[in-house]
Design a protein around this motif. Structure first.
Motif, PDB file in Angstrom:
ATOM      1  N   THR A 178      -8.720 -58.709 -25.263  1.00 13.46           N
ATOM      2  CA  THR A 178      -7.647 -57.718 -25.395  1.00 13.46           C
ATOM      3  C   THR A 178      -8.192 -56.313 -25.156  1.00 13.46           C
ATOM      4  N   ALA A 179      -9.338 -56.015 -25.746  1.00 12.90           N
ATOM      5  CA  ALA A 179      -9.963 -54.701 -25.539  1.00 12.90           C
ATOM      6  C   ALA A 179     -10.280 -54.476 -24.068  1.00 12.90           C
ATOM      7  N   GLN A 180     -10.783 -55.510 -23.407  1.00 10.83           N
ATOM      8  CA  GLN A 180     -11.120 -55.387 -21.993  1.00 10.83           C
ATOM      9  C   GLN A 180      -9.879 -55.140 -21.136  1.00 10.83           C
ATOM     10  N   LYS A 181      -8.779 -55.769 -21.489  1.00 17.25           N
ATOM     11  CA  LYS A 181      -7.537 -55.550 -20.751  1.00 17.25           C
ATOM     12  C   LYS A 181      -7.069 -54.099 -20.912  1.00 17.25           C
ATOM     13  N   ILE A 182      -7.162 -53.569 -22.149  1.00 12.40           N
ATOM     14  CA  ILE A 182      -6.781 -52.175 -22.369  1.00 12.40           C
ATOM     15  C   ILE A 182      -7.732 -51.233 -21.633  1.00 12.40           C
ATOM     16  N   SER A 183      -9.013 -51.574 -21.593  1.00  7.19           N
ATOM     17  CA  SER A 183      -9.971 -50.762 -20.832  1.00  7.19           C
ATOM     18  C   SER A 183      -9.569 -50.697 -19.366  1.00  7.19           C
ATOM     19  N   GLU A 184      -9.187 -51.836 -18.834  1.00  2.60           N
ATOM     20  CA  GLU A 184      -8.770 -51.907 -17.429  1.00  2.60           C
ATOM     21  C   GLU A 184      -7.533 -51.045 -17.186  1.00  2.60           C
ATOM     22  N   LEU A 185      -6.550 -51.137 -18.083  1.00  3.26           N
ATOM     23  CA  LEU A 185      -5.282 -50.439 -17.888  1.00  3.26           C
ATOM     24  C   LEU A 185      -5.378 -48.943 -18.169  1.00  3.26           C
ATOM     25  N   THR A 186      -6.413 -48.522 -18.919  1.00  3.68           N
ATOM     26  CA  THR A 186      -6.567 -47.095 -19.258  1.00  3.68           C
ATOM     27  C   THR A 186      -7.767 -46.469 -18.557  1.00  3.68           C
ATOM     28  N   ASP A 187      -8.279 -47.123 -17.533  1.00  5.60           N
ATOM     29  CA  ASP A 187      -9.429 -46.610 -16.780  1.00  5.60           C
ATOM     30  C   ASP A 187     -10.612 -46.315 -17.692  1.00  5.60           C
ATOM     31  N   GLY A 188     -10.835 -47.215 -18.653  1.00  7.61           N
ATOM     32  CA  GLY A 188     -12.009 -47.102 -19.513  1.00  7.61           C
ATOM     33  C   GLY A 188     -11.894 -46.111 -20.645  1.00  7.61           C
ATOM     34  N   ALA A 189     -10.687 -45.574 -20.903  1.00  6.55           N
ATOM     35  CA  ALA A 189     -10.544 -44.644 -22.036  1.00  6.55           C
ATOM     36  C   ALA A 189     -10.909 -45.358 -23.336  1.00  6.55           C
ATOM     37  N   LEU A 190     -10.502 -46.619 -23.453  1.00  5.22           N
ATOM     38  CA  LEU A 190     -11.027 -47.461 -24.533  1.00  5.22           C
ATOM     39  C   LEU A 190     -12.239 -48.191 -23.976  1.00  5.22           C
ATOM     40  N   ASP A 191     -13.352 -48.129 -24.670  1.00  6.29           N
ATOM     41  CA  ASP A 191     -14.572 -48.786 -24.197  1.00  6.29           C
ATOM     42  C   ASP A 191     -15.356 -49.290 -25.397  1.00  6.29           C
ATOM     43  N   ILE A 192     -15.291 -50.601 -25.642  1.00  2.00           N
ATOM     44  CA  ILE A 192     -15.970 -51.160 -26.818  1.00  2.00           C
ATOM     45  C   ILE A 192     -17.481 -51.199 -26.649  1.00  2.00           C
ATOM     46  N   SER A 193     -17.979 -50.867 -25.456  1.00  2.68           N
ATOM     47  CA  SER A 193     -19.429 -50.822 -25.252  1.00  2.68           C
ATOM     48  C   SER A 193     -20.015 -49.466 -25.623  1.00  2.68           C
ATOM     49  N   ALA A 194     -19.206 -48.604 -26.255  1.00  2.00           N
ATOM     50  CA  ALA A 194     -19.649 -47.236 -26.578  1.00  2.00           C
ATOM     51  C   ALA A 194     -20.590 -47.174 -27.769  1.00  2.00           C
ATOM     52  N   ASN A 195     -20.982 -48.311 -28.334  1.00  2.00           N
ATOM     53  CA  ASN A 195     -21.789 -48.284 -29.552  1.00  2.00           C
ATOM     54  C   ASN A 195     -23.104 -47.504 -29.424  1.00  2.00           C
ATOM     55  N   PRO A 196     -23.803 -47.531 -28.283  1.00  2.60           N
ATOM     56  CA  PRO A 196     -25.013 -46.702 -28.167  1.00  2.60           C
ATOM     57  C   PRO A 196     -24.733 -45.207 -28.396  1.00  2.60           C
ATOM     58  N   LEU A 197     -23.585 -44.728 -27.944  1.00  2.00           N
ATOM     59  CA  LEU A 197     -23.205 -43.333 -28.200  1.00  2.00           C
ATOM     60  C   LEU A 197     -22.881 -43.119 -29.673  1.00  2.00           C
ATOM     61  N   ILE A 198     -22.159 -44.060 -30.254  1.00  2.00           N
ATOM     62  CA  ILE A 198     -21.790 -43.961 -31.668  1.00  2.00           C
ATOM     63  C   ILE A 198     -23.045 -43.880 -32.537  1.00  2.00           C
ATOM     64  N   GLU A 199     -24.012 -44.740 -32.241  1.00  2.00           N
ATOM     65  CA  GLU A 199     -25.256 -44.751 -33.024  1.00  2.00           C
ATOM     66  C   GLU A 199     -26.075 -43.489 -32.780  1.00  2.00           C
ATOM     67  N   LEU A 200     -26.068 -42.987 -31.554  1.00  2.00           N
ATOM     68  CA  LEU A 200     -26.837 -41.782 -31.225  1.00  2.00           C
ATOM     69  C   LEU A 200     -26.327 -40.576 -32.022  1.00  2.00           C
ATOM     70  N   TRP A 201     -25.022 -40.378 -32.042  1.00  2.00           N
ATOM     71  CA  TRP A 201     -24.450 -39.221 -32.733  1.00  2.00           C
ATOM     72  C   TRP A 201     -24.477 -39.407 -34.251  1.00  2.00           C
ATOM     73  N   GLY A 202     -24.334 -40.637 -34.725  1.00  2.00           N
ATOM     74  CA  GLY A 202     -24.430 -40.920 -36.159  1.00  2.00           C
ATOM     75  C   GLY A 202     -23.361 -40.260 -37.008  1.00  2.00           C
ATOM     76  N   ILE A 203     -22.189 -40.032 -36.428  1.00  2.00           N
ATOM     77  CA  ILE A 203     -21.122 -39.370 -37.175  1.00  2.00           C
ATOM     78  C   ILE A 203     -20.679 -40.242 -38.354  1.00  2.00           C
ATOM     79  N   ASN A 204     -20.469 -39.594 -39.503  1.00  2.00           N
ATOM     80  CA  ASN A 204     -20.117 -40.263 -40.759  1.00  2.00           C
ATOM     81  C   ASN A 204     -21.289 -41.017 -41.368  1.00  2.00           C
ATOM     82  N   THR A 205     -22.518 -40.637 -40.982  1.00  2.00           N
ATOM     83  CA  THR A 205     -23.723 -41.183 -41.596  1.00  2.00           C
ATOM     84  C   THR A 205     -24.564 -40.021 -42.127  1.00  2.00           C
TER      85      THR A 205
END
Length: 300
Positions: free
Chosen positions: A65-92
């Motif tokens: 489902t996430a991949q379908k939304i990624s396709e339809l939104t040109d990657g605005a949703l991207d569940i592979s963004a975890n490396p960025l999430i971990e790098l910034w460490g927001i809310n940690t």
């Protein structure tokens, strides 16, 4: 799911019903949590660039489902963004503003097109890739709770999974439910707007939810994977109203990043694909609001 989850089935609520619901939430937690070492998501991430991992049907459904939304939104949703999430460490306790070299290195591991699925497995094509399903799994969980409520013949219920709301049925007097949309400039104050609806999920993504400030600049947790930094298009919050909470959850993130004009362009295609109507409320950084789709809304 690292949040407070509440379900009120009113006069139809029983211990058996609530136990069934929270057993389901516990099962979802054990599959999708990044803090449980043997969860399915952790196993998929550990095997990035090495091998595919056999997963449950529900895990596969969420990823697809996430991949379908990624396709339809040109990657605005991207569940592979975890490396960025971990790098910034927001809310940690180690939140930081990375330098450009760090952001560039993390972005090389972010690409939703490099997530491969088949009938029973998920594979991340490059070492160092990792997925994070925080933008979708609460929506999936809310939909699963609604299925349980229906199986128990519950007439009305309010489901709240850390702000992912599902209003099931109508009030006892037959009127719609009222749900507040927070004021981004003062989230603890009176809601800025009220949505009246029934049989809908309401999910908001906002720049006031999780963030830190440095040198007078607010850095929030919703990343634009095309830039590697928190989205900065003037949107303060995006609220989705539709009958499928998994879709509302995904789109609140995607449309926050896309903004109103781009969201409007893709909504007809998404509605056709998921067979549901979608309404959106945008609040900008000046606290002005605008809408897409049919929605009953009141200013406070």
């Amino acid at each position: 799911m690292d949040t407070v989850c509440s379900v009120n089935a009113f006069e139809d609520g029983t211990i058996e019903l609530y136990n069934s619901i929270f057993e389901k939430l516990d099962s979802i937690e054990k599959k999708f949590s990044l803090t449980i070492p043997d969860s399915e998501i952790c196993l998929v991430n550990k095997n990035a660039g090495i091998s595919s991992v056999e997963v449950s049907k529900e895990f596969l459904y969420v990823v697809n489902t996430a991949q379908k939304i990624s396709e339809l939104t040109d990657g605005a949703l991207d569940i592979s963004a975890n490396p960025l999430i971990e790098l910034w460490g927001i809310n940690t306790d180690h939140a930081k503003v990375p330098d450009q070299d760090e952001i560039k290195a993390a972005m090389e591991k972010v690409d939703w097109k490099k997530i491969t699925t088949d009938s029973d497995s998920v594979f991340l094509e490059e070492k160092g890739m990792s997925i994070n399903l925080g933008a979708i799994v609460k929506g999936y969980a809310a939909d699963e709770i609604i299925k349980i409520l229906k199986s128990y013949k519950v007439k009305k219920s309010v489901v709240d999974l850390g702000g992912n709301i599902y209003m099931f049925g109508k009030k006892a007097d037959g009127s719609f439910w009222n749900v507040g949309i927070k004021n981004p400039k003062d989230p603890n104050a009176t809601p800025l707007l009220i949505i009246s609806t029934a049989e809908k999920s309401i999910v908001t993504s906002g720049n006031y939810e999780r963030y830190f400030e440095k040198d007078g600049i607010r850095y929030h947790h919703i990343f634009d994977t095309k830039t590697g930094i928190p989205s900065a298009n003037g949107t303060a919050s995006a609220t989705i109203v539709c009958s499928k909470s998994i879709l509302a959850d995904c789109l609140s993130t995607a449309f926050f990043i896309m903004g109103k004009e781009k969201a409007a362009a893709v909504i007809p295609t998404i509605e056709k694909e998921f067979k549901t109507n979608i309404a959106v409320v945008f609040i900008n950084d000046k606290n002005n609001f605008s809408t897409l789709g049919e929605i009953e809304i009141h200013e406070m």
